[in-house]
Design a protein around this motif. Structure first.
Motif, PDB file in Angstrom:
ATOM      1  N   ARG A 137       0.827  -1.191  -0.015  1.00  0.00           N
ATOM      2  CA  ARG A 137      -0.071   0.056  -0.011  1.00  0.00           C
ATOM      3  C   ARG A 137       0.733   1.306  -0.042  1.00  0.00           C
ATOM      4  O   ARG A 137       0.737   2.217  -0.689  1.00  0.00           O
ATOM      5  CB  ARG A 137      -0.762   0.117   1.389  1.00  0.00           C
ATOM      6  CG  ARG A 137      -1.813   1.318   1.135  1.00  0.00           C
ATOM      7  CD  ARG A 137      -2.671   1.313   2.365  1.00  0.00           C
ATOM      8  NE  ARG A 137      -3.529   2.664   2.357  1.00  0.00           N
ATOM      9  CZ  ARG A 137      -3.095   3.732   2.661  1.00  0.00           C
ATOM     10  NH1 ARG A 137      -1.653   3.842   3.118  1.00  0.00           N
ATOM     11  NH2 ARG A 137      -3.692   4.960   2.592  1.00  0.00           N
ATOM     12  N   TRP A 181       3.860   1.435  -1.281  1.00  0.00           N
ATOM     13  CA  TRP A 181       4.245   1.755  -2.708  1.00  0.00           C
ATOM     14  C   TRP A 181       3.164   2.299  -3.602  1.00  0.00           C
ATOM     15  O   TRP A 181       3.315   3.201  -4.467  1.00  0.00           O
ATOM     16  CB  TRP A 181       4.839   0.490  -3.269  1.00  0.00           C
ATOM     17  CG  TRP A 181       6.268   0.039  -2.822  1.00  0.00           C
ATOM     18  CD1 TRP A 181       6.503  -1.199  -1.782  1.00  0.00           C
ATOM     19  CD2 TRP A 181       7.434   0.601  -3.162  1.00  0.00           C
ATOM     20  NE1 TRP A 181       7.776  -1.071  -1.698  1.00  0.00           N
ATOM     21  CE2 TRP A 181       8.329   0.128  -2.559  1.00  0.00           C
ATOM     22  CE3 TRP A 181       7.486   1.627  -4.174  1.00  0.00           C
ATOM     23  CZ2 TRP A 181       9.753   0.439  -3.025  1.00  0.00           C
ATOM     24  CZ3 TRP A 181       9.172   2.109  -4.362  1.00  0.00           C
ATOM     25  CH2 TRP A 181      10.045   1.427  -3.805  1.00  0.00           C
ATOM     26  N   GLY A 182       2.026   1.732  -3.389  1.00  0.00           N
ATOM     27  CA  GLY A 182       0.793   2.452  -4.023  1.00  0.00           C
ATOM     28  C   GLY A 182       0.852   4.019  -3.752  1.00  0.00           C
ATOM     29  O   GLY A 182       0.529   4.556  -4.994  1.00  0.00           O
ATOM     30  N   ALA A 240      -6.773   6.325  -8.571  1.00  0.00           N
ATOM     31  CA  ALA A 240      -6.067   5.700  -7.703  1.00  0.00           C
ATOM     32  C   ALA A 240      -5.936   6.551  -6.425  1.00  0.00           C
ATOM     33  O   ALA A 240      -5.824   5.909  -5.250  1.00  0.00           O
ATOM     34  CB  ALA A 240      -4.318   5.505  -8.106  1.00  0.00           C
ATOM     35  N   LEU A 271      -6.473   5.159  -2.545  1.00  0.00           N
ATOM     36  CA  LEU A 271      -5.035   4.884  -1.633  1.00  0.00           C
ATOM     37  C   LEU A 271      -4.563   5.903  -0.788  1.00  0.00           C
ATOM     38  O   LEU A 271      -4.203   5.632   0.411  1.00  0.00           O
ATOM     39  CB  LEU A 271      -4.104   4.847  -2.515  1.00  0.00           C
ATOM     40  CG  LEU A 271      -4.200   3.377  -3.199  1.00  0.00           C
ATOM     41  CD1 LEU A 271      -2.729   3.340  -4.579  1.00  0.00           C
ATOM     42  CD2 LEU A 271      -3.868   2.036  -2.585  1.00  0.00           C
TER      43      LEU A 271
END
Length: 497
Positions: free
Chosen positions: A8, A10-11, A181, A185
């Motif tokens: 997560r 990294w996301g 995204a 996130l």
């Protein structure tokens, strides 16, 4: 402290890095497509340069306000809202059929970037704890920021060959992906309680007006013979409004910009270094683009491919740079990047009519290394020792310096080139004027290296070293409290440097 990052995390990093990549690629693609836009819409030279300047005006004019708004109104909220504005007005630019619509679209897109960028940087520092994780995250962030600009030159050449409107539509598609995204996130980082006195509107209006006037004045310096009195008047008005802003902030109970933040030597060095580093690259890229296309007859795509080597920092910044920073310290790595940039620009000074690409390659390679070593550490130094609630402000200061540097670098090389060329128009005279203009990037980054060298006197803090103690009340500064004994308070609060 764990050094590895979860999927997560990294996301989140890729979302925020994607946004700064979007900002860089958007600017670069437009620069390459300008000739095609002029041919299709029949724009005058003044309107065409205005399309470029409008973005710089919006970005540089509203950056400090954007940074503080992120701190006070919520970083995630500001990031998402202004990313949406960026998406909408980039699309508007693609549908433009006249210069004024395009100019308006670029100005609002610049304003959106001014709010979105510092919010993104403060989300990075808020989501990744200080130490190896933050160093790695900022390395990735910085690499994609500078890499986006270089890759944008290639992408712009490809898209312009299809149709210049795709230079605006492509960022819309990328913005939409990042927005979806981000909604999934991103989580809001802690936001300080809104001051009871409300937002510092007087400070907001005065600093925004000052930044707009100063950036506009710098842009006008590109043509020193075009209304010099007006240019000097605009710059004088900008400086006067900046003084008004400082006076307002010294007396405001809850200032937009706490002036005490400028007491951080690391922050001041980082901002001056960023201004000079970006001024040098902006000037170099402009001169080399003219050299390759107007003197050598290369296409826009060939020009972009020639500079593609510089984007090797996309690979090195998130891999090599964090290791070097953890091993040798931020200041040493930053200084090495500055020195490599000086060498790279100096190697291009003998450029000639029959230069092969092999002769240009060492400069491109050294600049790729320089960006890898300098861009990320500049970002780290800008928030070093700054209290967490002020990271948006620190980001706003950094990116304001970068925009001023970009505008100043372009104006300086243009003014030198125009003055050196005079009335001559032969290829040899043009080449000689460009050689003289390239002295500007060499001098600028050499000055940046000298300023950075002062930071070497203090060993950069290792991950386990004690960190500076932040101001428990970042909104309070003795300079703003008229009832306080200033001399006593300053002596008590001054940190050793």
């Amino acid at each position: 402290m764990p050094t590895s990052m979860s999927p997560r995390a990294w996301g989140v990093l890729f979302v925020l890095a994607g946004a700064i990549f979007l900002e860089g690629i958007d600017v670069a693609m437009l620069n390459v497509a300008l000739p095609a836009i002029r041919a299709d819409l029949g724009l005058s030279t003044g309107m065409l340069s205005g399309v470029v300047s409008a973005y710089v005006l919006g970005y540089g004019g509203f950056m400090l306000l954007g940074g503080r708004a992120a701190d006070l109104l919520g970083r995630r909220r500001m990031f998402l809202f202004w990313l949406t504005v960026f998406l909408i007005f980039s699309g508007l630019g693609g549908f433009a059929n006249d210069g004024w619509t395009l100019l308006t679209a670029r100005f609002v897109t610049g304003v959106a970037a001014a709010f979105m960028t510092p919010a993104g940087l403060s989300l990075i520092t808020g989501n990744f704890p200080e130490g190896p994780q933050r160093t790695k995250a900022l390395g990735v962030y910085a690499g994609t920021a500078s890499g986006g600009y270089v890759l944008g030159l290639v992408a712009g050449g490809l898209l312009a060959s299809i149709g210049w409107r795709w230079v605006f539509f492509a960022p819309v598609i990328l913005s939409a992906v990042i927005l979806v995204a981000a909604l999934l996130l991103l989580k809001e980082t802690p936001v300080p309680e809104r001051p009871p006195g409300g937002f510092d509107l007087a400070g907001a209006f005065s600093i925004t007006g000052a930044m707009l006037l100063l950036v506009y004045g710098v842009v006008r310096l590109e043509q020193p013979g075009d209304g010099l009195a007006l240019t000097l008047g605009v710059l004088a008005a900008g400086l006067a409004l900046l003084i008004v802003f400082v006076l307002i902030e010294r007396r405001a109970r809850h200032p937009l910009v706490r002036l005490g933040i400028l007491r951080s030597p690391s922050l001041v060095r980082a901002n001056l270094g960023a201004l000079l580093f970006l001024a040098a690259f902006a000037g170099f890229q402009f001169v080399v683009t003219l050299y390759l296309q107007e003197v050598r007859g290369w296409s826009s795509l060939q020009t972009g491919l020639a500079m593609l080597v510089i984007s090797l920092d996309v690979i090195l910044a998130p891999t090599l740079t964090p290791w070097l920073v953890n091993r040798f310290g931020n200041a040493r790595v930053l200084f090495a990047g500055m020195v490599l940039a000086v060498l790279g620009y100096a190697l291009f000074l003998p450029m000639g009519m029959d230069w092969t690409y092999a002769a240009m390659l060492p400069t491109m390679f050294l600049l790729g290394l320089a960006f890898s070593l300098a861009y990320g550490p500049l970002t780290m130094a800008a928030t070093e020792g700054v209290a967490e609630p002020e990271h948006g402000l620190a980001g706003g200061l950094l990116y304001t310096s970068m925009q001023f540097g970009t505008a100043l670098g372009l104006s300086a090389v243009t003014a030198v080139s125009v003055a050196a060329l005079g009335d001559a128009g032969t290829p040899a005279a043009v080449l000689e004027s460009q050689r003289l203009a390239l002295l500007v990037p060499v001098a600028a980054v050499a000055a940046g290296a000298l300023i950075t060298a002062f930071g070497l006197r203090r060993r950069a803090a290792a991950p386990g070293d004690p960190q500076p103690v932040p101001d428990p009340d970042p909104d309070h500064d003795p300079d703003h409290d008229p009832d306080h004994d200033h001399d006593h308070d300053r002596s008590a609060s001054r940190q050793p440097t």
